[in-house]
Design a protein around this motif. Structure first.
Motif, mmCIF file in Angstrom:
data_model
loop_
_atom_site.group_PDB
_atom_site.id
_atom_site.type_symbol
_atom_site.label_atom_id
_atom_site.label_comp_id
_atom_site.label_asym_id
_atom_site.label_seq_id
_atom_site.Cartn_x
_atom_site.Cartn_y
_atom_site.Cartn_z
ATOM 1 N N VAL A 48 41.161 41.722 37.568
ATOM 2 C CA VAL A 48 42.136 40.778 36.999
ATOM 3 C C VAL A 48 41.598 40.191 35.709
ATOM 4 O O VAL A 48 40.421 39.873 35.608
ATOM 5 C CB VAL A 48 42.396 39.603 37.964
ATOM 6 C CG1 VAL A 48 43.546 38.772 37.477
ATOM 7 C CG2 VAL A 48 42.672 40.095 39.345
ATOM 8 N N LYS A 49 42.477 40.075 34.719
ATOM 9 C CA LYS A 49 42.138 39.371 33.475
ATOM 10 C C LYS A 49 43.107 38.212 33.326
ATOM 11 O O LYS A 49 44.203 38.250 33.869
ATOM 12 C CB LYS A 49 42.360 40.300 32.263
ATOM 13 C CG LYS A 49 41.235 41.202 31.941
ATOM 14 C CD LYS A 49 41.232 41.590 30.482
ATOM 15 C CE LYS A 49 42.285 42.565 30.080
ATOM 16 N NZ LYS A 49 41.892 43.275 28.846
ATOM 17 N N LYS A 60 48.923 31.960 29.093
ATOM 18 C CA LYS A 60 47.914 32.829 29.695
ATOM 19 C C LYS A 60 48.323 33.120 31.129
ATOM 20 O O LYS A 60 48.447 32.227 31.943
ATOM 21 C CB LYS A 60 46.552 32.130 29.691
ATOM 22 C CG LYS A 60 45.868 32.232 28.370
ATOM 23 C CD LYS A 60 44.470 31.643 28.439
ATOM 24 C CE LYS A 60 43.531 32.436 27.543
ATOM 25 N NZ LYS A 60 42.175 32.444 28.064
ATOM 26 N N ASN A 61 48.528 34.400 31.411
ATOM 27 C CA ASN A 61 48.899 34.801 32.757
ATOM 28 C C ASN A 61 47.888 35.803 33.264
ATOM 29 O O ASN A 61 47.129 36.369 32.493
ATOM 30 C CB ASN A 61 50.283 35.452 32.750
ATOM 31 C CG ASN A 61 51.375 34.441 32.584
ATOM 32 O OD1 ASN A 61 51.220 33.289 32.929
ATOM 33 N ND2 ASN A 61 52.498 34.865 32.054
ATOM 34 N N ASP A 62 47.930 36.052 34.553
ATOM 35 C CA ASP A 62 47.020 37.033 35.123
ATOM 36 C C ASP A 62 47.546 38.430 34.881
ATOM 37 O O ASP A 62 48.705 38.730 35.167
ATOM 38 C CB ASP A 62 46.900 36.812 36.645
ATOM 39 C CG ASP A 62 45.921 35.703 36.975
ATOM 40 O OD1 ASP A 62 45.750 35.430 38.168
ATOM 41 O OD2 ASP A 62 45.343 35.116 36.042
ATOM 42 N N LEU A 63 46.686 39.286 34.368
ATOM 43 C CA LEU A 63 47.049 40.686 34.181
ATOM 44 C C LEU A 63 46.107 41.499 35.045
ATOM 45 O O LEU A 63 44.890 41.356 34.954
ATOM 46 C CB LEU A 63 46.880 41.080 32.711
ATOM 47 C CG LEU A 63 47.083 42.556 32.388
ATOM 48 C CD1 LEU A 63 48.498 42.974 32.693
ATOM 49 C CD2 LEU A 63 46.777 42.814 30.925
ATOM 50 N N ALA A 64 46.665 42.326 35.900
ATOM 51 C CA ALA A 64 45.819 43.065 36.828
ATOM 52 C C ALA A 64 45.779 44.527 36.468
ATOM 53 O O ALA A 64 46.716 45.057 35.864
ATOM 54 C CB ALA A 64 46.371 42.916 38.238
ATOM 55 N N LEU A 137 44.302 36.041 40.893
ATOM 56 C CA LEU A 137 42.860 35.868 41.031
ATOM 57 C C LEU A 137 42.538 35.587 42.487
ATOM 58 O O LEU A 137 43.070 34.667 43.088
ATOM 59 C CB LEU A 137 42.436 34.675 40.173
ATOM 60 C CG LEU A 137 40.941 34.397 40.143
ATOM 61 C CD1 LEU A 137 40.253 35.496 39.382
ATOM 62 C CD2 LEU A 137 40.687 33.057 39.492
ATOM 63 N N GLY A 138 41.649 36.401 43.053
ATOM 64 C CA GLY A 138 41.245 36.144 44.424
ATOM 65 C C GLY A 138 42.340 36.334 45.453
ATOM 66 O O GLY A 138 42.175 35.991 46.611
ATOM 67 N N ASN A 139 43.460 36.944 45.053
ATOM 68 C CA ASN A 139 44.560 37.113 45.993
ATOM 69 C C ASN A 139 44.216 38.295 46.880
ATOM 70 O O ASN A 139 44.081 39.416 46.405
ATOM 71 C CB ASN A 139 45.843 37.370 45.192
ATOM 72 C CG ASN A 139 47.069 37.212 46.050
ATOM 73 O OD1 ASN A 139 47.062 37.550 47.218
ATOM 74 N ND2 ASN A 139 48.123 36.692 45.449
ATOM 75 N N ASP A 140 44.063 38.048 48.173
ATOM 76 C CA ASP A 140 43.655 39.188 48.994
ATOM 77 C C ASP A 140 44.767 39.696 49.887
ATOM 78 O O ASP A 140 44.532 40.342 50.880
ATOM 79 C CB ASP A 140 42.407 38.858 49.810
ATOM 80 C CG ASP A 140 42.642 37.651 50.694
ATOM 81 O OD1 ASP A 140 41.715 37.268 51.405
ATOM 82 O OD2 ASP A 140 43.736 37.090 50.632
ATOM 83 N N ARG A 169 42.994 43.866 47.506
ATOM 84 C CA ARG A 169 42.376 42.553 47.358
ATOM 85 C C ARG A 169 41.845 42.425 45.946
ATOM 86 O O ARG A 169 41.127 43.307 45.482
ATOM 87 C CB ARG A 169 41.191 42.413 48.319
ATOM 88 C CG ARG A 169 41.644 42.381 49.728
ATOM 89 C CD ARG A 169 40.468 42.165 50.691
ATOM 90 N NE ARG A 169 41.011 42.003 52.006
ATOM 91 C CZ ARG A 169 41.526 42.990 52.724
ATOM 92 N NH1 ARG A 169 41.514 44.212 52.258
ATOM 93 N NH2 ARG A 169 42.058 42.760 53.915
ATOM 94 N N PHE A 170 42.187 41.361 45.293
ATOM 95 C CA PHE A 170 41.675 41.158 43.945
ATOM 96 C C PHE A 170 40.439 40.288 43.980
ATOM 97 O O PHE A 170 40.329 39.362 44.786
ATOM 98 C CB PHE A 170 42.755 40.537 43.055
ATOM 99 C CG PHE A 170 43.768 41.537 42.613
ATOM 100 C CD1 PHE A 170 45.017 41.576 43.185
ATOM 101 C CD2 PHE A 170 43.440 42.478 41.636
ATOM 102 C CE1 PHE A 170 45.943 42.522 42.789
ATOM 103 C CE2 PHE A 170 44.364 43.421 41.238
ATOM 104 C CZ PHE A 170 45.611 43.445 41.819
ATOM 105 N N PRO A 171 39.492 40.563 43.081
ATOM 106 C CA PRO A 171 38.262 39.774 43.092
ATOM 107 C C PRO A 171 38.521 38.346 42.642
ATOM 108 O O PRO A 171 39.549 38.048 42.035
ATOM 109 C CB PRO A 171 37.354 40.509 42.089
ATOM 110 C CG PRO A 171 38.257 41.283 41.232
ATOM 111 C CD PRO A 171 39.478 41.605 42.046
ATOM 112 N N SER A 172 37.557 37.490 42.925
ATOM 113 C CA SER A 172 37.745 36.072 42.569
ATOM 114 C C SER A 172 37.215 35.730 41.205
ATOM 115 O O SER A 172 37.140 34.558 40.856
ATOM 116 C CB SER A 172 37.048 35.162 43.564
ATOM 117 O OG SER A 172 37.164 35.685 44.825
#
Lengths: 179, 108
Positions: A48-49, A60-64, A137-140, A169-172
């Protein structure tokens, strides 16, 4: 009641009625299919960025990004009343801000006559995987499911979910720089 | 049917403010808030890019009120009559003239 015009009119009206009845019959022959097939989905390399989303509101949003594999054979879904299938891979998840999110990552059109076997490996999403916010972010519990829309020659356009799904699962931690 | 929530994969008929022609495209992104309001993004299946270029300037998402319907089924060729009429206006006039002729001359 014998002029050419009344005869032509009668033939034309009857033809239309017959065509309508045949279309309805065609629809009935496949209206009750369940159109399901099993699928295997895998993924790897989920990251994730957090960057400004220039195609939307610049916030700013999360881009995976992730790599995914899809293996499915849709030949049991095809029948004489199916013109094509539109397959799409959806990532479904919930975030504190939005309890329901569905983002399509990849899609494919399979026409009747094309190879019904889909074997995609280590693919990147076809469309950017933006969250509307910072909830990846951290969404599992991000579930990837494959669905398709059966496009018939005549009849309903059902949306069917394949059996089988996959949780990502995305890393934190955010990563910086290029993916 | 109107209460069914809109989900990805649904083919929606929506109108953009200020434009007459409705567009029938598929929903590819849904983000729903706690209070039940949602935003969608659509895209034509065969298009490379999503529909943001078609929305009103400054509009990034569709809301529930922009959607006027959903495609549930398909009947082949019925729309060809309208397309023929629009592409060949002379055909449309010929049909109208023929109908007028028929109405005036029909006895009984």
């Amino acid at each position: 009641m014998h002029s050419i015009w009344t005869r032509a009119n009668a033939v034309f009206a009857f033809t239309l009625s017959v065509l309508a009845a045949m279309t309805f019959a065609a629809f009935l022959t496949t209206a009750f299919n369940d159109n399901i097939a099993p699928v295997v989905i895998k993924s790897s390399n989920a990251q994730v960025k957090n960057v400004p989303n220039y195609s939307a509101n610049r916030a700013k949003n999360d881009l995976a990004s992730l790599n995914f594999d899809i293996q499915v054979d849709v030949s049991p879904v095809f029948n004489w009343n199916v013109k094509q299938l539109f397959l799409y891979l959806v990532a479904e998840y919930s975030t504190p801000l939005n309890p329901l999110n569905q983002v399509v990552l990849w899609d494919k059109i399979i026409l009747r006559g094309d190879s019904p076997v889909v074997d995609v490996s280590s693919a990147n999403p076809k469309y950017y995987f933006w969250d509307d916010g910072n909830g990846l972010l951290g969404n599992d519990n991000v579930t990837l499911v494959l669905r398709w829309n059966v496009i018939p020659n005549a009849g309903y356009l059902p949306l069917v979910q394949a059996s089988g799904s996959h949780t990502v699962r995305f890393p934190s931690n955010y990563i910086t720089g290029k993916f | 049917f109107q209460e069914d929530p809109i989900r990805t994969g649904d083919i929606t008929v929506f109108k953009i403010e200020g434009r007459d022609i409705p567009i029938v495209h598929r929903v590819i992104k849904v983000h729903e808030l706690q209070n039940g309001t949602s935003k969608f993004l659509t895209k034509g299946d065969n298009n490379q890019v999503d529909d943001r270029g078609l929305y009103a300037p400054g509009q990034l998402w569709l809301a529930r009120k922009d959607v006027v319907g959903r495609a549930k089924g398909f009947v082949p060729y019925v729309g060809m009559v309208t397309i023929l009429m629009n592409d060949y206006p002379k055909f449309k006039y010929a049909v109208l003239a023929g109908l007028g002729f028929f109405v005036l001359l029909h006895r009984e």
